[in-house]
Scaffold this motif. Structure first.
Motif, PDB file in Angstrom:
ATOM      1  N   ARG A 108     -37.150 -89.725  -1.012  1.00  0.00           N
ATOM      2  CA  ARG A 108     -38.323 -90.061  -0.218  1.00  0.00           C
ATOM      3  C   ARG A 108     -39.109 -88.802   0.147  1.00  0.00           C
ATOM      4  O   ARG A 108     -38.566 -87.698   0.207  1.00  0.00           O
ATOM      5  N   TRP A 109     -40.403 -89.001   0.425  1.00  0.00           N
ATOM      6  CA  TRP A 109     -41.278 -87.887   0.772  1.00  0.00           C
ATOM      7  C   TRP A 109     -40.754 -87.122   1.986  1.00  0.00           C
ATOM      8  O   TRP A 109     -40.817 -85.887   2.041  1.00  0.00           O
ATOM      9  N   ALA A 110     -40.202 -87.834   2.962  1.00  0.00           N
ATOM     10  CA  ALA A 110     -39.720 -87.193   4.191  1.00  0.00           C
ATOM     11  C   ALA A 110     -38.516 -86.290   3.948  1.00  0.00           C
ATOM     12  O   ALA A 110     -38.128 -85.524   4.843  1.00  0.00           O
ATOM     13  N   GLU A 111     -37.929 -86.345   2.742  1.00  0.00           N
ATOM     14  CA  GLU A 111     -36.717 -85.569   2.469  1.00  0.00           C
ATOM     15  C   GLU A 111     -36.983 -84.279   1.702  1.00  0.00           C
ATOM     16  O   GLU A 111     -36.047 -83.538   1.398  1.00  0.00           O
ATOM     17  N   VAL A 112     -38.251 -84.001   1.371  1.00  0.00           N
ATOM     18  CA  VAL A 112     -38.558 -82.765   0.657  1.00  0.00           C
ATOM     19  C   VAL A 112     -39.159 -81.748   1.620  1.00  0.00           C
ATOM     20  O   VAL A 112     -39.687 -82.086   2.680  1.00  0.00           O
ATOM     21  N   ASP A 113     -39.049 -80.480   1.241  1.00  0.00           N
ATOM     22  CA  ASP A 113     -39.544 -79.398   2.101  1.00  0.00           C
ATOM     23  C   ASP A 113     -40.865 -78.850   1.559  1.00  0.00           C
ATOM     24  O   ASP A 113     -41.489 -79.446   0.673  1.00  0.00           O
ATOM     25  N   MET A 114     -41.275 -77.697   2.065  1.00  0.00           N
ATOM     26  CA  MET A 114     -42.556 -77.126   1.658  1.00  0.00           C
ATOM     27  C   MET A 114     -42.555 -76.682   0.197  1.00  0.00           C
ATOM     28  O   MET A 114     -43.614 -76.484  -0.394  1.00  0.00           O
ATOM     29  N   GLN A 115     -41.363 -76.526  -0.389  1.00  0.00           N
ATOM     30  CA  GLN A 115     -41.271 -76.187  -1.811  1.00  0.00           C
ATOM     31  C   GLN A 115     -41.332 -77.433  -2.697  1.00  0.00           C
ATOM     32  O   GLN A 115     -41.235 -77.336  -3.912  1.00  0.00           O
ATOM     33  N   LYS A 116     -41.453 -78.594  -2.031  1.00  0.00           N
ATOM     34  CA  LYS A 116     -41.545 -79.885  -2.715  1.00  0.00           C
ATOM     35  C   LYS A 116     -40.258 -80.243  -3.458  1.00  0.00           C
ATOM     36  O   LYS A 116     -40.288 -80.964  -4.465  1.00  0.00           O
ATOM     37  N   ILE A 117     -39.146 -79.737  -2.960  1.00  0.00           N
ATOM     38  CA  ILE A 117     -37.837 -80.131  -3.445  1.00  0.00           C
ATOM     39  C   ILE A 117     -37.037 -80.644  -2.251  1.00  0.00           C
ATOM     40  O   ILE A 117     -37.396 -80.402  -1.098  1.00  0.00           O
ATOM     41  N   VAL A 118     -35.962 -81.369  -2.521  1.00  0.00           N
ATOM     42  CA  VAL A 118     -35.165 -81.934  -1.423  1.00  0.00           C
ATOM     43  C   VAL A 118     -34.633 -80.817  -0.536  1.00  0.00           C
ATOM     44  O   VAL A 118     -34.049 -79.838  -1.014  1.00  0.00           O
ATOM     45  N   PHE A 119     -34.876 -80.941   0.764  1.00  0.00           N
ATOM     46  CA  PHE A 119     -34.358 -79.969   1.725  1.00  0.00           C
ATOM     47  C   PHE A 119     -32.840 -79.992   1.669  1.00  0.00           C
ATOM     48  O   PHE A 119     -32.210 -81.055   1.658  1.00  0.00           O
ATOM     49  N   ASN A 120     -32.215 -78.821   1.638  1.00  0.00           N
ATOM     50  CA  ASN A 120     -30.792 -78.717   1.319  1.00  0.00           C
ATOM     51  C   ASN A 120     -29.898 -79.578   2.201  1.00  0.00           C
ATOM     52  O   ASN A 120     -28.900 -80.133   1.737  1.00  0.00           O
ATOM     53  N   ALA A 121     -30.228 -79.717   3.497  1.00  0.00           N
ATOM     54  CA  ALA A 121     -29.355 -80.477   4.398  1.00  0.00           C
ATOM     55  C   ALA A 121     -29.294 -81.956   4.039  1.00  0.00           C
ATOM     56  O   ALA A 121     -28.306 -82.638   4.361  1.00  0.00           O
ATOM     57  N   HIS A 122     -30.317 -82.468   3.359  1.00  0.00           N
ATOM     58  CA  HIS A 122     -30.338 -83.890   3.022  1.00  0.00           C
ATOM     59  C   HIS A 122     -29.278 -84.253   1.978  1.00  0.00           C
ATOM     60  O   HIS A 122     -28.859 -85.404   1.895  1.00  0.00           O
ATOM     61  N   TYR A 123     -28.860 -83.273   1.188  1.00  0.00           N
ATOM     62  CA  TYR A 123     -27.843 -83.587   0.194  1.00  0.00           C
ATOM     63  C   TYR A 123     -26.539 -84.034   0.848  1.00  0.00           C
ATOM     64  O   TYR A 123     -25.857 -84.939   0.360  1.00  0.00           O
TER      65      TYR A 123
END
Length: 289
Positions: free
Chosen positions: A18-33
């Protein structure tokens, strides 16, 4: 952790980033994994047909994470469809180690290791993993079935069938108790699915409708185990019993929200929808030839 393949796993949990799970680099923010792996673990217990809270209460303990390790090989991006694979790779005296991998297609993106300790829920002091839990998990990883289906009469299965139906229809759907239970139970053919702790987790029945035709009803699955094919297994057991009894057709009144479920199993709609017990229904049927 080494690169892994899909063939290394039996269990997969599918999700879309989901869009809310990506960071400013447009990849999944590490904590979401870690959240993805934790969500998959919850679904893993469903694959074992174990309602987690009730099962841990019966086993007189609970599982607590003591170690979580994540290794990054490549990133997932928004709208990617990914699959979180999990397996129990080791069971010690009081600990259980789960190995996980996130795949995008065949590409292995992320690895994970989660170590749980089985412990007293009050004191949180460790205790041995119960033999029943050990056998269930190892059985699942070995490809064994997680439920046993019993088909029979009300005298044999009624208490367990009533337990599930009361929870689903009376308590959850607010159907009046005098409408949920009827005299047909005494002569109906019932099916009840039991997990490997002996807990009843799904049920259904059929009654004569007209010559050669039976009516399936009271199909109910434990709330936290829905989506794990238990309803399908109960329905197939009832259809097999009807076929063995020489019946030619099964019909049922499907709640509107369940029509898609029955369509995927080859059932067809017949006639207009109608209201029953305050809920919209649709008559559906399937030949048994």
């Amino acid at each position: 952790m080494p690169q892994m393949k899909r063939a290394d796993f039996r269990f997969f949990h599918r999700l879309r980033v989901r869009w809310a799970e990506v960071d400013m680099q447009k990849i999944v923010f590490n904590a979401h994994y870690l959240m993805y792996f934790d969500t998959a673990i919850a679904d893993y217990w469903r694959a074992l047909a174990l309602p987690y809270e009730a099962s841990m209460h019966q086993l007189d303990g609970d599982l607590y994470v003591v170690k979580a390790t994540v290794e990054f090989h490549a990133s997932a991006r928004v709208d990617d469809q990914i699959e979180v694979a999990m397996k129990c790779s080791r069971i010690g005296t009081s600990s259980m180690t789960f190995t996980g991998a996130i795949f995008r297609g065949e590409e292995h993106l992320i690895s994970c290791e989660l170590v749980y300790v089985f412990a007293d829920p009050v004191t949180q002091t460790s205790r041995p993993v119960p033999p029943a839990l050990r056998d269930i998990v190892l059985g699942y990883e070995a490809g064994e079935a997680m439920v046993t289906m019993k088909v029979g009469g009300w005298s044999e299965l009624g208490d367990d069938a009533r337990r599930i139906r009361t929870a689903v229809f009376v308590e959850e759907q607010r159907i009046p108790k005098d409408l949920e239970s009827d005299a047909a139970d005494l002569t109906a053919v019932h099916a009840v699915a039991y997990n490997r702790l002996g807990q009843p987790v799904a049920t259904g029945r059929f009654v004569p409708h007209e010559p050669g035709v039976v009516k399936v009803g009271r199909l109910a699955v434990h709330r936290v185990l829905r989506g794990g094919h238990l309803g399908r297994q109960v329905l197939m057991a009832l259809m097999d019993a009807a076929r063995d009894g020489g019946e030619r057709e099964v019909m049922l009144h499907a709640q509107r929200s369940a029509v898609g479920f029955y369509e995927r199993l080859g059932y067809q709609a017949r006639g207009a929808s109608f209201e029953e017990a305050g809920i919209e229904h649709q008559e559906m049927f399937k030949p048994l030839g």
